[in-house]
Design an enzyme around this catalytic site. Sequence first.
Site, short mmCIF file in Angstrom:
data_model
loop_
_atom_site.label_atom_id
_atom_site.label_comp_id
_atom_site.label_asym_id
_atom_site.label_seq_id
_atom_site.Cartn_x
_atom_site.Cartn_y
_atom_site.Cartn_z
N TYR A 90 0.86 -1.18 0.00
CA TYR A 90 0.00 0.00 0.00
C TYR A 90 0.90 1.24 0.00
O TYR A 90 1.99 1.22 -0.56
CB TYR A 90 -0.90 -0.16 1.25
CG TYR A 90 -1.86 0.92 1.60
CD1 TYR A 90 -2.96 1.21 0.78
CD2 TYR A 90 -1.72 1.64 2.79
CE1 TYR A 90 -3.87 2.20 1.14
CE2 TYR A 90 -2.63 2.62 3.15
CZ TYR A 90 -3.70 2.90 2.32
OH TYR A 90 -4.60 3.87 2.68
N LYS A 163 -6.09 -0.80 -1.97
CA LYS A 163 -7.04 -0.57 -0.86
C LYS A 163 -7.74 -1.88 -0.51
O LYS A 163 -7.98 -2.18 0.66
CB LYS A 163 -8.08 0.49 -1.27
CG LYS A 163 -7.51 1.90 -1.39
CD LYS A 163 -7.55 2.67 -0.06
CE LYS A 163 -6.73 3.94 -0.15
NZ LYS A 163 -6.71 4.74 1.08
N GLU A 234 -12.60 6.24 -4.17
CA GLU A 234 -11.24 6.57 -3.77
C GLU A 234 -10.57 7.52 -4.74
O GLU A 234 -10.59 7.29 -5.96
CB GLU A 234 -10.41 5.27 -3.69
CG GLU A 234 -9.03 5.44 -3.08
CD GLU A 234 -9.06 5.77 -1.59
OE1 GLU A 234 -9.85 5.16 -0.85
OE2 GLU A 234 -8.29 6.66 -1.18
N ASP A 235 -9.97 8.55 -4.19
CA ASP A 235 -9.07 9.42 -4.95
C ASP A 235 -9.71 10.07 -6.18
O ASP A 235 -9.07 10.18 -7.24
CB ASP A 235 -7.76 8.68 -5.30
CG ASP A 235 -6.92 8.43 -4.05
OD1 ASP A 235 -7.27 8.96 -2.97
OD2 ASP A 235 -5.93 7.69 -4.13
N ASP A 258 -11.53 9.31 1.25
CA ASP A 258 -10.72 10.51 1.49
C ASP A 258 -11.47 11.51 2.36
O ASP A 258 -10.87 12.17 3.20
CB ASP A 258 -10.32 11.13 0.15
CG ASP A 258 -9.51 10.14 -0.66
OD1 ASP A 258 -8.37 9.87 -0.28
OD2 ASP A 258 -10.06 9.56 -1.63
N GLY A 291 -7.39 22.76 2.07
CA GLY A 291 -8.82 22.46 2.22
C GLY A 291 -9.41 21.81 0.99
O GLY A 291 -10.39 22.30 0.42
N GLY A 292 -8.83 20.70 0.57
CA GLY A 292 -9.38 19.95 -0.56
C GLY A 292 -10.33 18.87 -0.06
O GLY A 292 -10.99 19.04 0.97
N ALA A 294 -9.82 15.84 1.29
CA ALA A 294 -9.54 15.31 2.63
C ALA A 294 -9.62 16.42 3.68
O ALA A 294 -10.26 16.26 4.72
CB ALA A 294 -8.16 14.65 2.65
N ASN A 403 0.37 12.40 1.62
CA ASN A 403 1.05 11.20 1.15
C ASN A 403 1.45 11.40 -0.31
O ASN A 403 0.81 12.21 -0.99
CB ASN A 403 0.09 9.99 1.22
CG ASN A 403 -0.33 9.66 2.62
OD1 ASN A 403 0.46 9.72 3.54
ND2 ASN A 403 -1.60 9.31 2.79
N ASN A 447 -3.81 7.33 8.95
CA ASN A 447 -4.11 6.96 7.56
C ASN A 447 -5.44 6.23 7.60
O ASN A 447 -5.68 5.39 8.48
CB ASN A 447 -3.01 6.04 7.01
CG ASN A 447 -3.17 5.80 5.52
OD1 ASN A 447 -4.16 5.24 5.07
ND2 ASN A 447 -2.19 6.24 4.75
N1 LIG Z 1 -3.51 10.25 5.74
C1 LIG Z 1 -4.62 9.95 5.09
O1 LIG Z 1 -5.34 9.03 5.43
C2 LIG Z 1 -5.00 10.76 3.89
C3 LIG Z 1 -6.28 10.62 3.36
C4 LIG Z 1 -6.64 11.39 2.25
C5 LIG Z 1 -5.73 12.26 1.69
N2 LIG Z 1 -4.49 12.35 2.23
C6 LIG Z 1 -3.48 13.21 1.62
O2 LIG Z 1 -3.92 14.55 1.63
C7 LIG Z 1 -3.43 15.22 0.48
C8 LIG Z 1 -4.59 15.90 -0.22
O3 LIG Z 1 -5.47 14.93 -0.74
P1 LIG Z 1 -6.89 15.34 -1.30
O4 LIG Z 1 -7.52 14.12 -1.81
O5 LIG Z 1 -7.59 16.16 -0.31
O6 LIG Z 1 -6.46 16.26 -2.54
P2 LIG Z 1 -7.14 17.61 -3.05
O7 LIG Z 1 -6.49 17.91 -4.33
O8 LIG Z 1 -8.60 17.50 -3.01
O9 LIG Z 1 -6.70 18.67 -1.94
C9 LIG Z 1 -5.46 19.28 -1.86
C10 LIG Z 1 -5.72 20.72 -1.44
O10 LIG Z 1 -4.49 21.35 -1.15
C11 LIG Z 1 -4.54 22.63 -1.71
N3 LIG Z 1 -3.22 23.20 -1.91
C12 LIG Z 1 -2.38 23.04 -2.97
N4 LIG Z 1 -1.29 23.80 -2.80
C13 LIG Z 1 -1.44 24.45 -1.63
C14 LIG Z 1 -0.64 25.37 -0.92
N5 LIG Z 1 0.53 25.78 -1.40
N6 LIG Z 1 -1.09 25.82 0.26
C15 LIG Z 1 -2.27 25.41 0.76
N7 LIG Z 1 -3.07 24.54 0.12
C16 LIG Z 1 -2.66 24.06 -1.05
C17 LIG Z 1 -5.29 22.43 -3.02
O11 LIG Z 1 -5.76 23.65 -3.57
C18 LIG Z 1 -6.40 21.51 -2.56
O12 LIG Z 1 -7.51 22.19 -2.08
C19 LIG Z 1 -2.74 14.15 -0.37
O13 LIG Z 1 -1.35 14.22 -0.23
C20 LIG Z 1 -3.25 12.86 0.17
O14 LIG Z 1 -2.30 11.82 0.07
C21 LIG Z 1 -4.11 11.62 3.31
O1 LIG Z 2 -4.09 6.04 0.36
C1 LIG Z 2 -3.65 6.52 1.42
O2 LIG Z 2 -2.56 6.21 1.90
C2 LIG Z 2 -4.50 7.45 2.23
C3 LIG Z 2 -5.37 8.32 1.47
O3 LIG Z 2 -6.51 7.69 0.98
C4 LIG Z 2 -4.71 9.17 0.45
O4 LIG Z 2 -5.33 9.45 -0.58
O5 LIG Z 2 -3.58 9.61 0.70
MN LIG Z 3 -7.11 8.31 -0.95
#
Ligand SMILES: NC(=O)c1ccc[n+]([C@@H]2O[C@H](COP(=O)([O-])OP(=O)(O)OC[C@H]3O[C@@H](n4cnc5c(N)ncnc54)[C@H](O)[C@@H]3O)[C@@H](O)[C@H]2O)c1
Ligand SMILES: O=C(O)C[C@H](O)C(=O)O
Ligand SMILES: [Mn+2]
Length: 540
Positions: A90, A163, A234-235, A258, A291-292, A294, A403, A447
């Site tokens: 993963y 996943k 997912e994603d 997410d 603020g995307g 996640a 990530n 995660n």
């Molecule tokens: N740990 C977990 O379980 C987990 C789960 C989901 C997502 N994530 C991680 O979170 C991150 C975002 O994922 P997502 O699906 O929300 O993506 P997304 O594209 O929806 O969100 C990313 C956000 O970050 C913003 N961004 C980009 N550059 C920026 C900056 N310089 N300053 C502030 N904000 C900025 C984008 O405009 C967007 O709103 C990824 O790296 C993903 O791996 C982690």
């Molecule tokens: O896939 C992961 O490790 C967690 C999360 O769903 C992500 O998009 O980063």
């Molecule tokens: Mn994901």
Amino acid sequence: MNAHDILNNPFLNKGTAFTLEERKELGLVGVLPPYVQTLEEQAAQTYAHFSKKTTNLEKRLFLMEIFNTNRTLFYYLFSQHIAEFNPIVYDPTVATTIENYSDLFVDTQYAGYLDINHPENIEATLKNAAGDRNIRLIVVTDAEAILGIGDWGTNGVDISVGKLMVYTGAAGIDPATVLPLVIDAGTNRKELLENPNYLGNRHERVRGDRYYDFIDQFVQTAERLFPKLYLHWEDFGRLNAANILNKYKDKIPTFNDDIQGTGIVTLGGIYGSLDISGEKLTDQIYLCFGGGTAGAGIASRVLSEMITEGLSEEEAYKRFFMVDKQGLLFDDMDDLTPEQRPFAKKRSDFANADKLTDLLEVVKTVKPTILVGTSTQPNTFTKEIVEAMCQNTERPIIFPLSNPTELAEASAKDLIEWSDGKAFVATGIPSDNVDYKGVSYQIGQANNALIYPGLGLGMLASEAKLLTDEMIGAAAHSLSGIVDSGKLGAPVLPPFAYVAEVSSKVAEAVAKKAQEQGLAQSKETDMAKAVSELKWYPKY
Ligand SMILES: NC(=O)c1ccc[n+]([C@@H]2O[C@H](COP(=O)([O-])OP(=O)(O)OC[C@H]3O[C@@H](n4cnc5c(N)ncnc54)[C@H](O)[C@@H]3O)[C@@H](O)[C@H]2O)c1
Ligand SMILES: O=C(O)C[C@H](O)C(=O)O
Ligand SMILES: [Mn+2]
């Protein structure tokens, strides 16, 4: 079925573990070496072979060979070495295999490939990919926002496969009942469109009605073909993820990992921290960085929880701040997403509004006690920011969740050192313990993989009609009490090695809440029993 039909079917194949009787019965005499291995012997031999591989990519490719040939052996090994294999099967290694999927392609791994240009093939795709298996769980991606690495088109199918591997390894979901899918809606990544090996559609992403009609046809068809289906998204990109969830969440049992999964695990980590500090959730100030999908999903989960804990909606929103690319979000901005809008502030409330494009300035101004990073922007939680967080509260909560590893807002080691051991830290990817001034800090992995397997098990066991906010809340609360929070350096979330135990707890909590809400359709009324009976174990 001839001998090789059996040996080539990973659900049937036992390889060298077929007994002499089975070999006779199934027409396998002479097509296997004479010695009959036990599952344990196969696992020991395979693990020794695995251990000779030097890079994580080689390790993953080797494990996928086992996965492709013998699911029982694969899952036996995975469950024995769950914490060691997780980052290989993963995240983060799955990111490397997605980036190189078309170049490394050898096997479809029983996935289904839905093609936006052929909605008439949705039914055939689902039927062909399922074969005669009774599908209960689909993970589907359109790969527009894979982890933090963005748009990977058809290559993104590996996230659905990965996943689902964790669903089975962690919670014992029967692998014969799952189906990984990718919706190939095109890709905007030039490098893929120009790669001669690229296996997906060579055009830009399809948007608008054609896209949403396709999604709808897919949902309708999947629901019709697989009546007891739980559908995991997912994603998907920021434009679509919440729209899709909002459209279906009150109609079918469905889940966006997410948005909802990350919300649960992060809230669990916040509660884990507050258990140690003895503070109240409703006293915290929350800053979301990124603020995307996640980021907004987590913020809205934590906000709901503050409301459950007694704050009015208005009081709760006052405690939340969101920073995205534009800086601190203000309600006069015309490019806010619907999920961001409720978190936006009045510009006139800030004397230094023009400086609030800078995260450090925001931290100094709004004085958060919780900082959660989902920005995909590496190394943005700097030493100055961490020091400023320490001015706001005795024990700041700082979770860099982006990530894979290269995109994390900070490393656990830096956060512990810069905060002089005061910060509660959880990271998106697995982190080693951090030894600092004589204390060994265990770092929780915030995660969604810690909770979505158990959540799914609970949904499937209870046959819940819907996944409600209350069930999601129950999942988050079930994470506490697993680790000894009294120990110095204790993690704020249970280590991934405990995921099987966590999954059972989460599953029971979710199934019981579904039953309480009148949403459980399972004939079994004892939810603990329903959960334990649904569990699949890798054995011959
Ligand atoms: N740990 C977990 O379980 C987990 C789960 C989901 C997502 N994530 C991680 O979170 C991150 C975002 O994922 P997502 O699906 O929300 O993506 P997304 O594209 O929806 O969100 C990313 C956000 O970050 C913003 N961004 C980009 N550059 C920026 C900056 N310089 N300053 C502030 N904000 C900025 C984008 O405009 C967007 O709103 C990824 O790296 C993903 O791996 C982690
Ligand atoms: O896939 C992961 O490790 C967690 C999360 O769903 C992500 O998009 O980063
Ligand atoms: Mn994901």
